[in-house]
Each structure stands twice: as structure tokens, then as C-alpha cells.
Scaffold this motif. Structure first.
Motif, short mmCIF file in Angstrom:
data_model
loop_
_atom_site.label_atom_id
_atom_site.label_comp_id
_atom_site.label_asym_id
_atom_site.label_seq_id
_atom_site.Cartn_x
_atom_site.Cartn_y
_atom_site.Cartn_z
N ARG A 65 -8.95 2.20 -2.55
CA ARG A 65 -8.74 3.56 -3.07
C ARG A 65 -9.55 4.57 -2.26
O ARG A 65 -9.02 5.63 -1.89
N SER A 120 0.82 -1.20 0.00
CA SER A 120 0.00 0.00 0.00
C SER A 120 0.86 1.26 0.00
O SER A 120 1.99 1.26 0.50
N ARG A 141 -8.37 4.23 -11.03
CA ARG A 141 -9.65 4.93 -10.93
C ARG A 141 -10.81 3.96 -11.10
O ARG A 141 -11.87 4.14 -10.50
N PRO A 169 -14.04 2.43 -8.32
CA PRO A 169 -12.91 2.53 -7.40
C PRO A 169 -12.97 1.43 -6.36
O PRO A 169 -14.03 1.14 -5.79
N LYS A 211 -4.84 -1.20 -6.46
CA LYS A 211 -6.21 -0.86 -6.09
C LYS A 211 -6.32 0.59 -5.62
O LYS A 211 -7.34 1.25 -5.85
N GLN A 212 -5.27 1.09 -4.97
CA GLN A 212 -5.29 2.48 -4.51
C GLN A 212 -5.11 3.45 -5.66
O GLN A 212 -5.65 4.56 -5.64
N HIS A 257 -11.52 -0.34 -11.15
CA HIS A 257 -10.88 -1.62 -10.86
C HIS A 257 -11.93 -2.73 -10.88
O HIS A 257 -13.08 -2.52 -10.49
N GLY A 259 -5.46 9.44 -10.18
CA GLY A 259 -5.77 8.08 -10.58
C GLY A 259 -5.08 7.63 -11.85
O GLY A 259 -4.67 8.44 -12.69
#
Length: 419
Positions: free
Chosen positions: A231, A103, A215, A227, A211-212, A217, A170
Motif C-alpha cells: 500500500r 496489483s 488501510r 498499512p 494489500k494496496q 492489514h 482505503g
């Protein structure tokens, strides 16, 4: 089915042998919790840390690879970025991570430690310059903001934050590519040779960092692009820290154009298709607005799966840094990678392939608009649009994080001007 060797965003695992020429030995190497830093003193500073510039690695597979990073900064473009910083009396600290898919907040803690050590080992009182490439710009943005807001942390003593084609608003992973990757992994993830590559790439797309950043996923075929919860949580934490470090000058560059001119990829067309031993009439398409089929996936002998989207912009062709990956046959792009995987699965790929797509839209790299806004994606970017204090967009849409004289020299000048 042959056993391929595919380099997906760097070495497959920590400690894997680099495919890049060896970098010069660093003058010092710091072991950090969750990462490492390689220190290169400017020849003007007599092997002392006087004017530190911290450059953070970004998103990729496994751990950071010094040889790969050095090659990208010094030898894989038309501008020797580290050499120019050294000539300006700046010491370069390359910041890497044990897990580049972790992360953003976890790797930001490693960045905080690197910033603290840089400040403590610095000779004199010159302010730091801190930033990074791609996700590294987000990691360091979060780290500096956290240091300003957390009373348990010291002053970051930083004058300038820089980001190089970073996904501030994003990143774009084509939904059709995400769907195909997960579909192929479900069907052939246990196959010898190619199976580990499929699992690795699917895992990258489903990693905490991806995933973070993304924009839109999908974790598996059939999900609605949106998102990820990761995120939403990251953006909530970033907002709680004020969004940006407030006591620094914020600069950034985009590997895409700022004029609103796209990369030429048309919306709603087939990008890559194949037929053969394992896949029948399978294709991936570029993104279009409205309700739209972006992929047809069919394992030979099974029913077809249709992948559809609704409400997304025409983002594959938007101005921005292009999706580029190393492969055994040379650098390729998002849809080019899909074509390579289709071939390795024993199929014939139509030669008329759209190889790449936008990865980091220019408006994301310079924080100048939301990338779900069709009009914002293609409008000329002006200073009043951006959250940055200064930015530069490239004169053409080029590979994501490509080091060019145009962008690199501008950054060096900004660093020198900051004192």
C-alpha cells in the motif's frame, strides 16, 4: 466435516461457471493484455462506438465475469444503469481483468490499453467517460493519471472520471476477521472440502490488490495491523503521478451516508461467537478505540490466541458501503461469513450475530478524509472536504456497489451534462 460450496467474491478460478443469469451477447469483445472488454453499442448509434463510457470491474476472486457484472448493473438493484446510458446515447464498455486480485498498477495497464482502443475506434470526437466500481475506480484513476504523465502514452481524450464506492482513502477489512481467516487456514487449510475455501479467502486478503486497498492489514495472526508495504508503495507511485488525473472532471458516489450517521454497529462488542467440535469459546468483536481485544481464537484442545489492536477508530459502525458477500444461504457480511465458516468447521454459532460492517467508509468513497480519523469518519461531509469535483452520498448505508436509482441516475445526469 461436509464439503461446502462457498462463492467468495465471484467464481473461484478463471473460467469457472458463473452462478448468475447469462448477460446479452456483446456487440464486440476485445482481448486485452491482462484482461478483456465487452462492448455494447447504444441503439441510437447504429452499432458504432460514438460516445464511449468505460466501466471497470473491481476486486474479486479470479477473472472478471460478464454475467455477474451485467447482473449487478442491470438486474440487481432498482435502476437499469446500462439501459439508461444507452437511452442517453452512450456506448458501454465493460472492462474486466484476467486476475482481479492483481496489483492496481498492473490492471491499470490493461485499463490504459482499453482507453487507447476506445479512442482509436470511436467515430467522431466525443470525449470518453472512464471509471469503475469499487477498486475499478482506483484502477482507472491511476490509468488516467499515468497517461497524463507518461510522454510515451497518448492523450486519454477523457472528459469525466467516475468512481462508484471506490476506496480512494482505503478499505476496511475487520482485523478480527483477517485474524480468524488466517488462523482457520493455518489449522484446517489442508482439510478436504473447506480447506480450499479457507486458503482462497486467506489468499484474497493477502493478495496484491487487497494489500494496496486495506488501510490496516495483517498477513498472519499476531501481526500488528498497519498499512502493508504494498500500500505504501502504491500510494507513493500515485502521488508521483499527481494523485489524480488533472484534465478531467472527477465525480464519485458512496453507498454510505454523508450525514455522519453510522450503520448501527456498536464498537467493542462481540459480533459472532461459537463453540463446538473444532473451536472452543471463539469469538470475533467489533472495532473500538484504544487498546482493545478484538478476537479470541482457540482450537479445541489448544491454548487460546488473543488478538488485540490499539489506536484504531470505531470503523465497523461508520457510515459507508457495507461488506456484502454471496454465500449458499444468501448474501452475508463480514462477520456473517465468519459465522458460516465456523458452522462449516463443525461448531454451533450463537444466533445473536452482527452480520456485517462498514467496508468502504463514505469519506473514502468521496475522498473526503482519512479513515483513521475517528472524527472525520462520523462528521457530515461537505464539498470542501472532498478531492472530487462533485459527489453524492446515499440516503442510507447500503451494500457496497449496490446499484440504486438514487446514485445511478445522478451519475447518468453528470455524464449527459458533460457533453
Amino acid at each position: 466435516m461436509s464439503a461446502p460450496v462457498v462463492d467468495v467474491w465471484g467464481p473461484v478460478a478463471p473460467g469457472a461457471r458463473s452462478s448468475f443469469p447469462p448477460a446479452p451477447e456483446p456487440h464486440d469483445e476485445w482481448a486485452l493484455a491482462g484482461g478483456m472488454a465487452w462492448v455494447y453499442y447504444s441503439p441510437l448509434n447504429r452499432r458504432q462506438l460514438v460516445r464511449p463510457v468505460i466501466l471497470s470491474d473491481g476486486f474479486s476472486s479470479g477473472s472478471s465475469d460478464l454475467d455477474q457484472l451485467w447482473h449487478g448493473l442491470e438486474e440487481n438493484g432498482d435502476y437499469r444503469f446500462i439501459s439508461e446510458l444507452h437511452a442517453a446515447g452512450r456506448d458501454v464498455i465493460i472492462l474486466g481483468y484476467t486476475d482481479r486480485t492483481a496489483s492496481i498498477t498492473a490492471n491499470a495497464d490493461t485499463a490504459v490499453e482499453c482507453i487507447r482502443r476506445s479512442a482509436s475506434e470511436r467515430v467522431g470526437r466525443a470525449k470518453l467517460v472512464v471509471g469503475g466500481f469499487s477498486m475499478g475506480g482506483l484502477v482507472t484513476r491511476y490509468a488516467l493519471a499515468k497517461m497524463e504523465q507518461d510522454p510515451a502514452l497518448p492523450d486519454h481524450e477523457t472528459a469525466l472520471h467516475l468512481s462508484y464506492d471506490s476506496p480512494h482513502h482505503g478499505a476496511w477489512f475487520p482485523v478480527s476477521l483477517q485474524a480468524f481467516t488466517h488462523y482457520a487456514t493455518d489449522k484446517w487449510g489442508d482439510a478436504p472440502g473447506l480447506g480450499p475455501v479457507l486458503r482462497q479467502f486467506s489468499g484474497l486478503l493477502n493478495s496484491p490488490a487487497a494489500k494496496q486497498m486495506a488501510r490496516w492489514h495483517i498477513e498472519k495472526v499476531g501481526e500488528t495491523p498497519a498499512p502493508a508495504p504494498e500500500r505504501a508503495e502504491f500510494l507513493k507511485k500515485l502521488d508521483a503521478l499527481g494523485g489524480w488525473p488533472r484534465s478531467v472532471r472527477k465525480i464519485g458516489v458512496a453507498n454510505g451516508m454523508g450525514t455522519g450517521k453510522g450503520n448501527g454497529v456498536k464498537p467493542g462488542v462481540v459480533a459472532v461467537k461459537c463453540d463446538g467440535e473444532t473451536l472452543h469459546d471463539t469469538w470475533l468483536g467489533t472495532q473500538a478505540q484504544g487498546a482493545h481485544e478484538v478476537a479470541r481464537l482457540q482450537k479445541t484442545g489448544e491454548d487460546a490466541v488473543s488478538v488485540r489492536t490499539s489506536g484504531l477508530p470505531e470503523i465497523d459502525g461508520a457510515p459507508g458501503g457495507l461488506f456484502v458477500l454471496p454465500s449458499p444461504v444468501g448474501d452475508t457480511g463480514s462477520f456473517g461469513l465468519a459465522g458460516l465458516l465456523m458452522t462449516l468447521l463443525g461448531n454451533t454459532v450463537d444466533p445473536d450475530v452482527i452480520t456485517t460492517s462498514c467496508f468502504i467508509p463514505s469519506i473514502s468513497a468521496v475522498a473526503a478524509g482519512e479513515i483513521d480519523d475517528q472524527k472525520a469518519l462520523y462528521r457530515p461531509i461537505t464539498p470542501d472536504h472532498s478531492e472530487l469535483d462533485a459527489f453524492l452520498c446515499a440516503g442510507r448505508n447500503e451494500g457496497h456497489t449496490t446499484m440504486t436509482e438514487e446514485l445511478g441516475a445522478w451519475i447518468v445526469n453528470e455524464i449527459v451534462s458533460a457533453g
